[in-house]
Design a protein around this motif. Structure first.
Motif, PDB file in Angstrom:
ATOM      1  N   SER A   1      37.420  -8.860  45.314  1.00  0.00           N
ATOM      2  CA  SER A   1      36.316  -7.949  45.003  1.00  0.00           C
ATOM      3  C   SER A   1      35.022  -8.474  45.613  1.00  0.00           C
ATOM      4  O   SER A   1      34.931  -9.626  46.067  1.00  0.00           O
ATOM      5  N   PHE A   2      34.002  -7.610  45.595  1.00  0.00           N
ATOM      6  CA  PHE A   2      32.689  -7.987  46.119  1.00  0.00           C
ATOM      7  C   PHE A   2      32.087  -9.081  45.253  1.00  0.00           C
ATOM      8  O   PHE A   2      32.069  -8.984  44.028  1.00  0.00           O
ATOM      9  N   GLY A   3      31.570 -10.122  45.886  1.00  0.00           N
ATOM     10  CA  GLY A   3      31.153 -11.304  45.145  1.00  0.00           C
ATOM     11  C   GLY A   3      29.945 -11.128  44.266  1.00  0.00           C
ATOM     12  O   GLY A   3      29.793 -11.856  43.276  1.00  0.00           O
ATOM     13  N   LEU A   4      29.078 -10.156  44.583  1.00  0.00           N
ATOM     14  CA  LEU A   4      27.829 -10.011  43.844  1.00  0.00           C
ATOM     15  C   LEU A   4      27.857  -8.862  42.845  1.00  0.00           C
ATOM     16  O   LEU A   4      26.806  -8.436  42.377  1.00  0.00           O
TER      17      LEU A   4
ATOM     18  N   TRP B   1      25.354 -14.813  41.115  1.00  0.00           N
ATOM     19  CA  TRP B   1      26.757 -14.915  41.541  1.00  0.00           C
ATOM     20  C   TRP B   1      27.587 -15.665  40.509  1.00  0.00           C
ATOM     21  O   TRP B   1      28.733 -15.299  40.236  1.00  0.00           O
TER      22      TRP B   1
ATOM     23  N   ASP C   1      40.563 -11.316  41.196  1.00  0.00           N
ATOM     24  CA  ASP C   1      39.343 -10.575  41.520  1.00  0.00           C
ATOM     25  C   ASP C   1      38.318 -11.435  42.244  1.00  0.00           C
ATOM     26  O   ASP C   1      37.467 -10.903  42.962  1.00  0.00           O
ATOM     27  N   LEU C   2      38.367 -12.739  42.064  1.00  0.00           N
ATOM     28  CA  LEU C   2      37.417 -13.609  42.755  1.00  0.00           C
ATOM     29  C   LEU C   2      37.537 -13.482  44.268  1.00  0.00           C
ATOM     30  O   LEU C   2      36.542 -13.600  44.990  1.00  0.00           O
ATOM     31  N   PHE C   3      38.743 -13.241  44.768  1.00  0.00           N
ATOM     32  CA  PHE C   3      38.976 -13.200  46.207  1.00  0.00           C
ATOM     33  C   PHE C   3      39.208 -11.788  46.735  1.00  0.00           C
ATOM     34  O   PHE C   3      39.290 -11.602  47.954  1.00  0.00           O
TER      35      PHE C   3
ATOM     36  N   SER D   1      38.604 -19.488  38.377  1.00  0.00           N
ATOM     37  CA  SER D   1      37.817 -18.733  37.395  1.00  0.00           C
ATOM     38  C   SER D   1      37.449 -19.596  36.199  1.00  0.00           C
ATOM     39  O   SER D   1      36.351 -19.474  35.633  1.00  0.00           O
TER      40      SER D   1
ATOM     41  N   ALA E   1      30.737 -14.026  38.803  1.00  0.00           N
ATOM     42  CA  ALA E   1      32.041 -14.624  39.071  1.00  0.00           C
ATOM     43  C   ALA E   1      32.718 -15.118  37.803  1.00  0.00           C
ATOM     44  O   ALA E   1      33.950 -15.162  37.731  1.00  0.00           O
TER      45      ALA E   1
ATOM     46  N   LYS F   1      35.276 -12.699  36.211  1.00  0.00           N
ATOM     47  CA  LYS F   1      36.405 -12.223  37.013  1.00  0.00           C
ATOM     48  C   LYS F   1      37.622 -13.121  36.829  1.00  0.00           C
ATOM     49  O   LYS F   1      37.496 -14.307  36.502  1.00  0.00           O
TER      50      LYS F   1
END
Length: 303
Positions: free
Chosen positions: A63-66, A48, A59-61, A268, A52, A55
């Motif tokens: 998009s999909f975290g993994l 992760w 995009d951190l909040f 980020s 992360a 990003k």
């Protein structure tokens, strides 16, 4: 007689191996699944962090975290190394200074003390070692405030010594080196060196240090990781940002990100800075692991 005994023995031979294979197969699968689950548990946060760090704040909040989104690792790295006049590099230099000095000093002191407790006989050694064992039970956070008051009395707060000196003391390292020295250093070798006229200091430097090298590297790694990741002690000891280590500096950026109105979104940048901060630890461990494992294996074969 031969016709009646031969079938019974030939029939009995394949039965036991089949049962052993069936009994061993189930535990091996269970162990494999448990190991894979443990590997996933430990590597998932690292994965992760890598994802992360590529990003942007949006995009951190969103998009999909993994998994990856729009790769912004170049912009994040530029922001990390240029913010506040490149203070991240100052924090990295401070961290290397604190962790490197403390690790070398803690390994040297623990090696000398552990050898003395294991092989030298002097008055009060048992009571002193019991005191060292008692120090292991005391949490470091309980000693932080008394240490700060002591250093403030002598004027060492807000200096590198306020972080380095407390990190030189490693009660667990002393205990580990005493246990290791008891088995790694033969008494006959020490007696032969003393008969040849060697002094205790010469014996320790030319003979004992080579035998205790794997244990010393182990203590060095423990002290290096502990000092590199130390947060609470530098937080209360240091006031000037130019003396902050990476842990305190990144926490300050994180506090800025979580502040109220008018704050800057630095999530980020904090995550990318955290990824960069663990790279020296990984490199140090991979480099020292060769000497650590080879020395331990050699000592095991000799024993």
């Amino acid at each position: 007689m031969t016709t009646t005994k031969v079938p019974s023995t030939t029939e009995a031979r394949p039965v036991a191996p089949r049962r052993r294979r069936g009994a061993q197969a189930r535990p091996s699968w269970i162990l494999t699944i448990a190991l894979l689950a443990a590997v996933a548990y430990f590597l998932l946060p690292l994965w992760w962090l890598v994802v992360a760090s590529t990003k942007s704040n949006t995009d951190l909040f969103s998009s999909f975290g993994l998994w990856f989104a729009d790769v912004s690792i170049g912009d994040n790295l530029r922001d990390v190394f240029t913010r506040q006049g490149g203070i991240y590099l100052t924090w990295a230099r401070n961290t290397i200074l604190y962790a490197g000095t403390a690790a070398l000093g803690a390994a040297a002191l623990a090696t000398a003390a552990g050898y003395a407790f294991a092989k030298l006989r002097f008055r009060g050694s048992n009571a002193l070692f019991a005191f060292v064992l008692g120090a292991i039970m005391i949490p470091l956070t309980a000693l932080a405030i008394p240490t700060y008051l002591l250093f403030a009395k002598v004027g060492l707060t807000d200096t590198p010594w306020a972080v380095i000196l407390p990190s030189l003391v490693s009660p667990f390292g002393v205990y580990l080196m005493r246990v290791y020295a008891e088995s790694a250093v033969p008494d006959t070798l020490l007696e032969a060196a003393r008969v040849d006229g060697a002094g205790e200091f010469r014996i320790f430097v030319q003979i004992v240090l080579r035998l205790l090298a794997p244990g010393s590297i182990t203590v060095l790694l423990f002290a290096l990781v502990a000092t590199w990741n130390n947060y609470f002690l530098p937080l209360i000891m240091l006031n000037s940002p130019e003396w902050y280590p990476l842990t305190v500096g990144l926490a300050q950026w994180q506090a800025t990100s979580q502040a109220g109105a008018g704050s800057q979104a630095l999530f980020s940048m904090v995550i990318t800075g955290s990824l960069v901060s663990i790279i020296p630890l990984v490199v140090a461990f991979l480099f020292l692991q060769r000497y650590w494992q080879s020395g331990l294996a050699t000592g095991g074969v000799k024993q």
